[in-house]
Write a protein that holds these residues in place. Structure first.
Motif, PDB file in Angstrom:
ATOM      1  N   GLU A   1      -7.848  63.786  14.610  1.00 49.27           N
ATOM      2  CA  GLU A   1      -7.415  63.063  13.421  1.00 49.27           C
ATOM      3  C   GLU A   1      -6.417  63.833  12.580  1.00 49.27           C
ATOM      4  OE1 GLU A   1     -10.809  61.849  11.210  1.00 49.27           O
ATOM      5  OE2 GLU A   1     -11.726  60.762  12.872  1.00 49.27           O
ATOM      6  N   ARG A   2      -6.108  65.084  12.932  1.00 47.23           N
ATOM      7  CA  ARG A   2      -5.174  65.875  12.139  1.00 47.23           C
ATOM      8  C   ARG A   2      -3.876  66.113  12.902  1.00 47.23           C
ATOM      9  NH1 ARG A   2      -6.265  66.754   6.641  1.00 47.23           N
ATOM     10  NH2 ARG A   2      -8.497  66.356   6.413  1.00 47.23           N
ATOM     11  N   ASP A   3      -2.794  66.150  12.153  1.00 43.62           N
ATOM     12  CA  ASP A   3      -1.497  66.458  12.736  1.00 43.62           C
ATOM     13  C   ASP A   3      -1.423  67.965  12.955  1.00 43.62           C
ATOM     14  OD1 ASP A   3       1.239  66.069  13.508  1.00 43.62           O
ATOM     15  OD2 ASP A   3       1.766  66.962  11.570  1.00 43.62           O
ATOM     16  N   PRO A   4      -1.238  68.429  14.176  1.00 41.57           N
ATOM     17  CA  PRO A   4      -1.270  69.870  14.443  1.00 41.57           C
ATOM     18  C   PRO A   4      -0.130  70.623  13.772  1.00 41.57           C
ATOM     19  CG  PRO A   4      -0.536  68.661  16.382  1.00 41.57           C
ATOM     20  CD  PRO A   4      -1.004  67.633  15.415  1.00 41.57           C
ATOM     21  N   LEU A   5       0.974  69.984  13.464  1.00 37.75           N
ATOM     22  CA  LEU A   5       2.110  70.671  12.868  1.00 37.75           C
ATOM     23  C   LEU A   5       1.921  70.879  11.369  1.00 37.75           C
ATOM     24  CD1 LEU A   5       4.977  71.848  13.101  1.00 37.75           C
ATOM     25  CD2 LEU A   5       5.865  69.510  12.713  1.00 37.75           C
ATOM     26  N   THR A   6       1.528  69.814  10.672  1.00 32.56           N
ATOM     27  CA  THR A   6       1.462  69.878   9.204  1.00 32.56           C
ATOM     28  C   THR A   6       0.034  70.085   8.684  1.00 32.56           C
ATOM     29  OG1 THR A   6       1.224  67.467   9.081  1.00 32.56           O
ATOM     30  CG2 THR A   6       3.473  68.390   9.026  1.00 32.56           C
ATOM     31  N   GLY A   7      -0.987  69.834   9.491  1.00 37.28           N
ATOM     32  CA  GLY A   7      -2.368  69.973   9.067  1.00 37.28           C
ATOM     33  C   GLY A   7      -2.900  68.806   8.274  1.00 37.28           C
TER      34      GLY A   7
END
Length: 508
Positions: free
Chosen positions: A333-339
């Motif tokens: 559920e989280r964007d790995p780039l921006t967190g």
């Protein structure tokens, strides 16, 4: 002693009476002699003899004799051989008419003091018999009193040894009986207190057993600590978590117990802080990692007792699965780039928020698209593009509140879920976002060094004012964002609101 004093007084009194009677006897005898010889200056021995015999018969003196020029001419009774053996108080001398003749009378001491001696003997006998009677009475009373006191002492010893049923038989109303009644009352009160204590102890044992059963059935670990961090009690769940089956945790230090359970070396400083300051700073739970891969969370409930000092209940939970689930959820559920949230996390969060809204509660949704991002990405490369995406996410979080959620939907598209909002709040957030993009150092440097401008266009809608369903809010917010794009970018549009600020000059 009183008897002796009284007897002495009577002895002196009766002695005085006897002496007075003796004096009367002397005067009476003198009078008889005077009458017998009154007619002549001489006396007749026969006349005197007759008077003396009559006197001797009546008063029974020891001896009577007549001295005539140092010789005795007449004797009657036992005349003493020497004058030294005679008590002067008992000798009376009567002068006869013939010169040189004296009639001597030696009174019998026993006869003189007979009344006194008999009285003294009588009193001594009376007092002696009284003393014997009193002694016998006191002896009997002493035996009775001693027996009753011994019974009281015996019952007291029985009571002291735990025989609380011991009682004293009370038959009278004297002091010993009153003391026995008081003893019975005390014994009855002690018996009642003992019964109450037994009932209280039984209830305490029952409560303890129920508490042990309850704590043993809990999935969470529970321990009881004293102010010196000694583990006084652990339930089965905690014993299993900390591998305490083979050791006795009683009076063991919490730090040593956790070290034996396998706290990883990197967190031993955190463990030291945990067992040093937890009585003062215990509000926040602490998570410790163990060498077997488990993660245990420790929470404290601290209380202070006036007699026992500070104590704490330690609650331990194995959060390993939850942590794994959270890690997995973050990956999903989280964007790995921006967190921040990705598209999946955004959809789940928005649906959850909408389903939990209370009547009258509002929720805002903002769609954002970066203006000029493709040119920067193509010109400066993907690394610069990734840095702009991270910066954009940071700027969006800085312009919102902790209760709001920021998401990256994909590429350079973002979304914000605004909790408990109104139109003015949507305006304020939108203006802060546009201003932050215009003032960010990285974006300003790119604009100045490369002539490339990165801004954002914003579209917003609010539940339930503009749409009550998940899909409706998405459509309206997306439509408003495209309206902002058409209006010249670097601006915002809110559904149902026509007046919005002019686009900011990106060159500033």
């Amino acid at each position: 002693m009183l008897g002796g004093i009284f007897t002495s007084i009577q002895f002196l009194h009766m002695g005085n009476v006897a002496e007075r009677e003796l004096q009367k006897t002397r005067e009476s005898f003198q009078a008889e002699l005077t009458r017998a010889n009154m007619a002549s200056d001489t006396y007749s021995i026969n006349t005197v003899s007759s008077i003396v015999r009559d006197f001797y018969t009546r008063y029974k003196p020891t001896a009577v004799w007549i001295n005539a020029e140092n010789r005795m001419v007449y004797t009657l009774g036992q005349v003493p051989k020497s004058s030294e053996d005679i008590d002067p108080a008992l000798v009376s001398a009567f002068t006869l008419p013939t010169q040189g003749h004296q009639l001597m009378v030696l009174f019998d001491e026993q006869e003189v003091y007979r009344s006194r001696d008999e009285m003294v003997f009588y009193l001594v006998g009376v007092f002696l018999l009284s003393a014997i009677a009193c002694a016998m009475i006191l002896f009997g009373l002493s035996n009775t009193l001693s027996a009753r006191l011994e019974d009281l002492r015996t019952k007291a010893m029985e009571l002291q040894s735990g025989q609380i049923e011991s009682r004293i038989q009370v038959t009278g109303r004297d002091e010993i009986s009153c003391l026995g009644a008081a003893f019975n009352s005390m014994a009855q009160a002690i018996q009642a207190q003992m019964k109450a204590m037994e009932n209280s102890h039984a209830r305490s044992v029952s409560e303890k057993n129920r508490l042990d059963l309850l704590l043993s059935s809990l999935g969470s670990g529970v321990a009881y600590l004293d102010e010196h961090f000694n583990v006084l009690y652990t339930n089965k769940a905690l014993a299993k978590m900390l591998r305490l089956e083979s050791i006795n945790p009683a009076s063991a230090k919490l730090e040593q117990v956790l070290l034996n359970a396998g706290v990883v070396r990197e967190q031993r400083i955190l463990l030291k802080d945990l067992v040093t300051d937890y009585f003062r700073n215990h509000e926040m739970p602490i998570e410790l990692n163990f060498t077997d891969g488990r993660v245990l969370q420790f929470r404290f409930a601290v209380y202070n007792d006036k007699t026992q000092g500070a104590h704490a209940v330690l609650i331990v939970e194995d959060v390993s699965i939850r942590k794994n689930v959270e890690d997995l959820r973050n990956e999903v559920e989280r964007d790995p780039l921006t967190g921040i949230l990705n598209r999946r996390g955004f959809d789940i969060t928005l649906e959850t928020r909408l389903s939990r809204l209370l009547p009258g509660e509002t929720l805002g949704l903002m769609f954002l698209d970066l203006d000029g991002f493709k040119a920067v990405n193509d010109t400066l490369g993907h690394k610069a593009g990734d840095q702009i995406l991270k910066t954009s996410a940071s700027l969006l979080k800085g312009a919102t509140r902790n209760v709001d959620q920021v998401a990256r939907l994909g590429g350079d598209e973002f979304a914000i879920i605004v909790a408990r909002c109104n139109i003015q709040l949507l305006k304020n957030i939108s203006e802060r976002i546009i201003e932050s993009f215009a003032c960010d150092k990285l974006l300003v440097r790119i604009r100045q060094n490369h002539g490339l401008t990165v801004s954002c266009s914003i579209g917003a809608a609010m539940h339930p004012l503009h749409g009550s369903s998940f899909q409706k809010l998405l459509e309206i917010s997306d439509e408003q964002m495209y309206q902002a794009k058409k209006a010249g970018k670097n601006c915002y549009r809110i559904a149902g609101v026509s007046a919005t600020p002019e686009p900011l000059d990106s060159s500033v």
